[in-house]
Design an enzyme around this catalytic site. Structure first.
Site, PDB file in Angstrom:
ATOM      1  N   ARG A  37       0.863  -1.184   0.000  1.00 15.62           N
ATOM      2  CA  ARG A  37       0.000   0.000   0.000  1.00 15.62           C
ATOM      3  C   ARG A  37       0.901   1.236   0.000  1.00 15.62           C
ATOM      4  O   ARG A  37       1.909   1.259   0.702  1.00 15.62           O
ATOM      5  CB  ARG A  37      -0.854  -0.043   1.274  1.00 15.62           C
ATOM      6  CG  ARG A  37      -1.801   1.106   1.436  1.00 15.62           C
ATOM      7  CD  ARG A  37      -2.883   0.744   2.460  1.00 15.62           C
ATOM      8  NE  ARG A  37      -2.391   0.691   3.835  1.00 15.62           N
ATOM      9  CZ  ARG A  37      -2.077   1.759   4.561  1.00 15.62           C
ATOM     10  NH1 ARG A  37      -2.136   2.963   4.046  1.00 15.62           N
ATOM     11  NH2 ARG A  37      -1.666   1.639   5.817  1.00 15.62           N
ATOM     12  N   SER A 132      19.660  -3.333  -7.011  1.00 21.32           N
ATOM     13  CA  SER A 132      19.949  -3.898  -8.327  1.00 21.32           C
ATOM     14  C   SER A 132      20.058  -2.780  -9.344  1.00 21.32           C
ATOM     15  O   SER A 132      19.324  -1.790  -9.270  1.00 21.32           O
ATOM     16  CB  SER A 132      18.840  -4.872  -8.754  1.00 21.32           C
ATOM     17  OG  SER A 132      19.096  -5.334 -10.063  1.00 21.32           O
ATOM     18  N   GLY A 133      20.944  -2.956 -10.301  1.00 24.07           N
ATOM     19  CA  GLY A 133      21.069  -2.006 -11.412  1.00 24.07           C
ATOM     20  C   GLY A 133      19.922  -2.162 -12.387  1.00 24.07           C
ATOM     21  O   GLY A 133      19.742  -1.335 -13.284  1.00 24.07           O
ATOM     22  N   HIS A 164      20.672   4.919 -23.620  1.00 20.91           N
ATOM     23  CA  HIS A 164      19.610   5.469 -22.773  1.00 20.91           C
ATOM     24  C   HIS A 164      19.238   6.873 -23.247  1.00 20.91           C
ATOM     25  O   HIS A 164      19.974   7.491 -24.020  1.00 20.91           O
ATOM     26  CB  HIS A 164      20.070   5.549 -21.308  1.00 20.91           C
ATOM     27  CG  HIS A 164      20.021   4.237 -20.592  1.00 20.91           C
ATOM     28  ND1 HIS A 164      21.043   3.316 -20.683  1.00 20.91           N
ATOM     29  CD2 HIS A 164      19.077   3.679 -19.787  1.00 20.91           C
ATOM     30  CE1 HIS A 164      20.730   2.250 -19.955  1.00 20.91           C
ATOM     31  NE2 HIS A 164      19.554   2.437 -19.408  1.00 20.91           N
ATOM     32  N   HIS A 165      18.133   7.365 -22.700  1.00 19.32           N
ATOM     33  CA  HIS A 165      17.619   8.711 -22.977  1.00 19.32           C
ATOM     34  C   HIS A 165      18.653   9.799 -22.646  1.00 19.32           C
ATOM     35  O   HIS A 165      19.602   9.550 -21.877  1.00 19.32           O
ATOM     36  CB  HIS A 165      16.334   8.934 -22.175  1.00 19.32           C
ATOM     37  CG  HIS A 165      16.513   8.717 -20.698  1.00 19.32           C
ATOM     38  ND1 HIS A 165      16.936   9.703 -19.858  1.00 19.32           N
ATOM     39  CD2 HIS A 165      16.346   7.605 -19.920  1.00 19.32           C
ATOM     40  CE1 HIS A 165      17.015   9.235 -18.626  1.00 19.32           C
ATOM     41  NE2 HIS A 165      16.665   7.953 -18.635  1.00 19.32           N
ATOM     42  N   LYS A 168      19.873  10.882 -18.829  1.00 18.20           N
ATOM     43  CA  LYS A 168      20.571   9.986 -17.896  1.00 18.20           C
ATOM     44  C   LYS A 168      21.904  10.603 -17.484  1.00 18.20           C
ATOM     45  O   LYS A 168      22.635  11.122 -18.335  1.00 18.20           O
ATOM     46  CB  LYS A 168      20.779   8.602 -18.529  1.00 18.20           C
ATOM     47  CG  LYS A 168      21.392   7.604 -17.557  1.00 18.20           C
ATOM     48  CD  LYS A 168      21.231   6.171 -18.030  1.00 18.20           C
ATOM     49  CE  LYS A 168      21.922   5.195 -17.098  1.00 18.20           C
ATOM     50  NZ  LYS A 168      21.345   5.215 -15.746  1.00 18.20           N
TER      51      LYS A 168
END
Ligand code: NAD
Length: 275
Positions: A37, A132-133, A164-165, A168
């Protein structure tokens, strides 16, 4: 059924909105014996997201939870933090998670070795951390394939390409490094001692046994990764392309629910998925 009260940190960011949607979408769904939640959503002071309803900001129904910049107030009564922010923020949150015995799911990439050590220390001091990456299921499988391929094709050159964009801020990506670690594990070597992060100018021939990285940035690419194993007459290319950030957000929510039932410690997605 225990209720897992989740604080989304970095709520105003690209991953933050995906995390709000993922946790809100889990309402009433039991996973690993718990139901998630949304308890609070936090961003930095001055962020345009502050004061906005977390649900509306994330493009879903109103949740009646305003995004706040008061992390300590947000953590009162919370069980877990899902944190995709920036390295210094994640280190500070890990300390708070240790002090309060919280679950802390860290997706933030670009941590230095010192910052990773501070996060590990927080896990020893009482936090239940999953870091984690890359939180997608497909990437856990890809890393496993890379480890096996690197071991089986021991004399092939390994190169890791990522795109990547254009917003980043760290390079190579956390995922590229995760794949590099998987390849290094398959070769029984230490990545840090064998990686080539940049090539420029007269570099000379490739050093055998190294693992090379190449970084591309542009547009709104969510995350493409390719691991190339190049031999004399053949080339293997193992590729993952993310098409939507929900793959990371769903994995992070799943990790939070899993970690709620674990003792304090530092875990990875391999642990969460029991692989
Ligand atoms: P983003 O810049 O869109 O979002 C980061 C958010 O954190 C921003 O809204 C920013 O204001 C907020 N923030 C900064 N300081 C803060 C503070 N003190 N308290 C609370 N919030 C704060 O970036 P993004 O694309 O969402 O990525 C965030 C991180 O997650 C990056 O490190 C990225 O590489 C990583 N990432 C990881 C995965 C994975 O699966 N592990 C997937 C995608 C992105």
């Amino acid at each position: 059924m225990a209720d897992l009260k989740v604080v989304v940190a970095g709520a105003g960011g690209r991953m933050g909105v995906a995390n709000i949607r993922a946790v809100a979408g889990l309402k009433g769904v039991a996973l690993h014996g718990a139901v998630a939640r949304l308890h609070a959503a936090v961003d930095r002071p001055g962020s345009a997201a502050i004061g906005q309803d977390a649900g509306l900001f994330a493009g879903i129904e109103a949740l009646g939870i305003a995004i706040t910049d008061d992390i300590d107030a947000a953590l009162v009564g919370a069980d877990a933090i899902i944190d995709f922010t920036a390295p210094a923020v994640s280190v500070a949150l890990a300390r708070k998670a240790a002090a309060q015995g919280l679950v802390h799911v860290i997706g933030t990439t670009g941590c230095s070795a010192e910052q990773d050590e501070e996060i590990a220390a927080a896990a020893r001091a009482g936090a239940r951390i999953v870091k984690s990456g890359n939180f997608s299921m497909g990437m856990v499988v890809l890393a496993n394939l890379v480890e096996k391929a690197a071991a089986a094709l021991a004399d092939y050159d390994i190169e890791i390409l990522e795109m990547h964009h254009n917003q980043k801020v760290d390079a190579p990506s956390g995922t590229a490094l995760l794949l590099g670690e998987a390849a290094a594990k398959g070769r029984d070597i230490v990545l840090q001692d064998h990686s080539v992060r940049v090539r420029d100018g007269h570099t000379g021939p490739r050093q055998p046994g190294t693992i090379g990285f190449a970084t591309l940035r542009g547009g709104n690419v969510i995350g493409d990764h390719m691991v190339i194993l190049a031999g004399q007459s053949e080339r293997i290319e193992l590729t993952h392309r993310a098409q939507d950030r929900t793959i990371y957000a769903n994995g992070a929510a799943r990790a939070a629910l899993w970690a709620a039932a674990q003792p304090a410690g530092l875990y990875s997605m391999v642990d969460v998925l029991g692989l």
